[in-house]
Design a protein around this motif. Sequence first.
Motif, PDB file in Angstrom:
ATOM      1  N   UNK A 384     -11.799 104.181  95.331  1.00  0.00           N
ATOM      2  CA  UNK A 384     -12.284 103.047  94.521  1.00  0.00           C
ATOM      3  C   UNK A 384     -13.804 103.049  94.406  1.00  0.00           C
ATOM      4  N   UNK A 385     -14.484 103.330  95.509  1.00  0.00           N
ATOM      5  CA  UNK A 385     -15.947 103.325  95.489  1.00  0.00           C
ATOM      6  C   UNK A 385     -16.477 104.450  94.610  1.00  0.00           C
ATOM      7  N   UNK A 386     -15.811 105.603  94.636  1.00  0.00           N
ATOM      8  CA  UNK A 386     -16.239 106.714  93.774  1.00  0.00           C
ATOM      9  C   UNK A 386     -16.125 106.347  92.295  1.00  0.00           C
ATOM     10  N   UNK A 387     -15.103 105.563  91.956  1.00  0.00           N
ATOM     11  CA  UNK A 387     -14.883 105.171  90.568  1.00  0.00           C
ATOM     12  C   UNK A 387     -16.007 104.266  90.056  1.00  0.00           C
ATOM     13  N   UNK A 388     -16.711 103.583  90.967  1.00  0.00           N
ATOM     14  CA  UNK A 388     -17.804 102.689  90.547  1.00  0.00           C
ATOM     15  C   UNK A 388     -18.924 103.434  89.828  1.00  0.00           C
ATOM     16  N   UNK A 389     -18.977 104.742  89.979  1.00  0.00           N
ATOM     17  CA  UNK A 389     -19.990 105.531  89.273  1.00  0.00           C
ATOM     18  C   UNK A 389     -19.814 105.387  87.763  1.00  0.00           C
ATOM     19  N   UNK A 390     -18.556 105.305  87.327  1.00  0.00           N
ATOM     20  CA  UNK A 390     -18.259 105.198  85.892  1.00  0.00           C
ATOM     21  C   UNK A 390     -18.205 103.727  85.509  1.00  0.00           C
ATOM     22  N   UNK A 391     -19.362 103.102  85.563  1.00  0.00           N
ATOM     23  CA  UNK A 391     -19.467 101.669  85.289  1.00  0.00           C
ATOM     24  C   UNK A 391     -19.498 101.444  83.778  1.00  0.00           C
ATOM     25  N   UNK A 392     -18.300 101.349  83.166  1.00  0.00           N
ATOM     26  CA  UNK A 392     -18.223 101.228  81.721  1.00  0.00           C
ATOM     27  C   UNK A 392     -18.564  99.845  81.219  1.00  0.00           C
ATOM     28  N   UNK A 393     -17.869  98.834  81.718  1.00  0.00           N
ATOM     29  CA  UNK A 393     -18.126  97.463  81.280  1.00  0.00           C
ATOM     30  C   UNK A 393     -17.838  96.502  82.419  1.00  0.00           C
ATOM     31  N   UNK A 394     -18.120  95.245  82.190  1.00  0.00           N
ATOM     32  CA  UNK A 394     -18.019  94.246  83.254  1.00  0.00           C
ATOM     33  C   UNK A 394     -16.569  94.031  83.700  1.00  0.00           C
ATOM     34  N   UNK A 395     -15.623  94.073  82.755  1.00  0.00           N
ATOM     35  CA  UNK A 395     -14.213  93.889  83.099  1.00  0.00           C
ATOM     36  C   UNK A 395     -13.719  95.011  84.004  1.00  0.00           C
ATOM     37  N   UNK A 396     -14.068  96.254  83.642  1.00  0.00           N
ATOM     38  CA  UNK A 396     -13.687  97.408  84.454  1.00  0.00           C
ATOM     39  C   UNK A 396     -14.297  97.307  85.858  1.00  0.00           C
ATOM     40  N   UNK A 397     -15.561  96.923  85.913  1.00  0.00           N
ATOM     41  CA  UNK A 397     -16.257  96.785  87.193  1.00  0.00           C
ATOM     42  C   UNK A 397     -15.576  95.735  88.072  1.00  0.00           C
ATOM     43  N   UNK A 398     -15.198  94.605  87.469  1.00  0.00           N
ATOM     44  CA  UNK A 398     -14.550  93.528  88.216  1.00  0.00           C
ATOM     45  C   UNK A 398     -13.196  93.981  88.776  1.00  0.00           C
ATOM     46  N   UNK A 399     -12.435  94.730  87.982  1.00  0.00           N
ATOM     47  CA  UNK A 399     -11.112  95.201  88.419  1.00  0.00           C
ATOM     48  C   UNK A 399     -11.229  96.177  89.590  1.00  0.00           C
ATOM     49  N   UNK A 400     -12.182  97.101  89.501  1.00  0.00           N
ATOM     50  CA  UNK A 400     -12.353  98.084  90.582  1.00  0.00           C
ATOM     51  C   UNK A 400     -12.813  97.387  91.854  1.00  0.00           C
ATOM     52  N   UNK A 401     -13.757  96.478  91.721  1.00  0.00           N
ATOM     53  CA  UNK A 401     -14.242  95.738  92.883  1.00  0.00           C
ATOM     54  C   UNK A 401     -13.140  94.864  93.483  1.00  0.00           C
ATOM     55  N   UNK A 402     -12.282  94.333  92.621  1.00  0.00           N
ATOM     56  CA  UNK A 402     -11.154  93.518  93.084  1.00  0.00           C
ATOM     57  C   UNK A 402     -10.242  94.346  93.983  1.00  0.00           C
ATOM     58  N   UNK A 403      -9.887  95.549  93.528  1.00  0.00           N
ATOM     59  CA  UNK A 403      -9.007  96.417  94.314  1.00  0.00           C
ATOM     60  C   UNK A 403      -9.667  96.858  95.616  1.00  0.00           C
ATOM     61  N   UNK A 404     -10.937  97.262  95.523  1.00  0.00           N
ATOM     62  CA  UNK A 404     -11.644  97.732  96.715  1.00  0.00           C
ATOM     63  C   UNK A 404     -11.807  96.620  97.744  1.00  0.00           C
ATOM     64  N   UNK A 405     -12.089  95.400  97.276  1.00  0.00           N
ATOM     65  CA  UNK A 405     -12.273  94.265  98.190  1.00  0.00           C
ATOM     66  C   UNK A 405     -10.967  93.938  98.909  1.00  0.00           C
ATOM     67  N   UNK A 406      -9.843  93.975  98.198  1.00  0.00           N
ATOM     68  CA  UNK A 406      -8.558  93.712  98.831  1.00  0.00           C
ATOM     69  C   UNK A 406      -8.217  94.748  99.890  1.00  0.00           C
ATOM     70  N   UNK A 407      -8.499  96.024  99.592  1.00  0.00           N
ATOM     71  CA  UNK A 407      -8.187  97.106 100.531  1.00  0.00           C
ATOM     72  C   UNK A 407      -9.024  96.993 101.800  1.00  0.00           C
TER      73      UNK A 407
END
Length: 496
Positions: A384-407
């Motif tokens: 999940x943290x590696x995917x943060x490199x591809x910061x496309x838009x705010x919605x995508x960023x929120x979804x990735x952070x949501x998953x990483x925070x839960x894990x």
Amino acid sequence: MRRAKGYQDLDDSVVVTPRAPAPPMPPPQEIEMASVTVVPDDTFTVTQAVNALGFGWFQVKLSLCTGLCWMADSMEMTILSILSPALHCEWNISKYQQALTTTVVFMGMMLSSTFWGNISDRYGRKTALSMCGVLLFYYGLLSAIAPNFLWLLFLRGLVGFAIGCVPQSVTLYAEFLPTKQRAKCVVLLDCFWALGACLEVALALVVMPTLGVHWLLALSTIPLLIFALICPWLPESARFHVASGQPDKALSTLEQIAKDNGRPMLLGRLVCDDSVGIGQRGRLKHLLIPHLRNTSLLLWFIWMSCAFCYYGLVLMTTELFESDAHGASETCAADCRPLHTTDYMDLLWTTLAEFPGIFATIFVIEKFGRKKTMACQFVIFAICVCVLIYNGNRTFLTCVLFLARGIIAGLFQAAYVYTPEVYPTALRSTAVGACSGVARLGAMVTPYVAQVLLKNSIAIATGVYSLAAILAAGACLALPIETKGREMRDSVTATN
């Protein structure tokens, strides 16, 4: 019985006659009882009593009390991600000073964790938590009226010193839980942590635009005040009482559990199999004895990596949202951008991710065990943290952070499940305190990655977190003991 003076030998007909006249021959049953030097009686341990009395109203009340402690701790931790941007605007502090406001809290926690563990093992879990509640409220309230940055650093460091005792609430809670419900209940305790984080963000959303950060610091101490007031009710651990040579007090506590849960009290004598002497409780060096050394060293690295990743993600969240909205990195201390409503809402959404992470961990940890669960969660977090490199838009960023925070939230709680289970009663609080203290070392370093290095290179910052998570996953698999279905031990010599 082979022979008894003055009695007939049961194997033959020879009678041994003493000088005095022989007494009349007793019945065979009386002969057998007379030959027994010690009449065995029924005994039970604290573990057997807790398992027999089950989960009931007593544990529910204890859940609420320890949960309140966790909620207060969570609010003090979550405020760090809000405090730094606010002070950047109010006092024109630099990025390094922002990172220092976070580091000083974790430094206080690191320095005090083993201290509180020692106090807890020597004088009781309740005593340590009562002191913690009062000090945490006092210093938290004083930090709200700090006149300048240096005073704020000093007082937040003292807040961190008091927070170092909070993990002992997990020790107290776990020692009252039946074996079958222990993992599930300790993980569910993290719901209070997530609730506190959400409450802090919601409070900031209301307070920050009108009253400012100082009022936010003051209002955030309300749960601390409530916890300090209910501390006198907290029960002392029955395991601690037995290990410290106070079986009467332990028996009284177990009788209270039986009364609250509506279960019959066990009959017999309460015993404890504890090979560590009373004067040896709470010593840090015992964590490194031969058959505990590998477990301790691996757990210290796991806890350090877990705190490094968890708090790094919390701090990165506000930094990434700020950079995404601003379109450029902040480099000047005077160029401030306070958090807006959209920032707080996104922060709230990512914080809510802890709830599904908690429930997922409950299912996985009981099915696959503690070691494999933690290892898999570290690997998923690294991805999940590696995917943060591809910061496309705010919605995508929120979804990735949501998953990483839960894990990572579920992972942290899995570590809290495993650690009290693998250590014996005499060292349990010291072990949890030591792990928590080492974890703060990772938390002290993480602001300089999440708040300073991230501004220069997102790829390098996320790479550091991914590497730490992968190494920690290997450490989880290398742990020598799996504690799934394993009773909490009283003896340091029990290793399997």
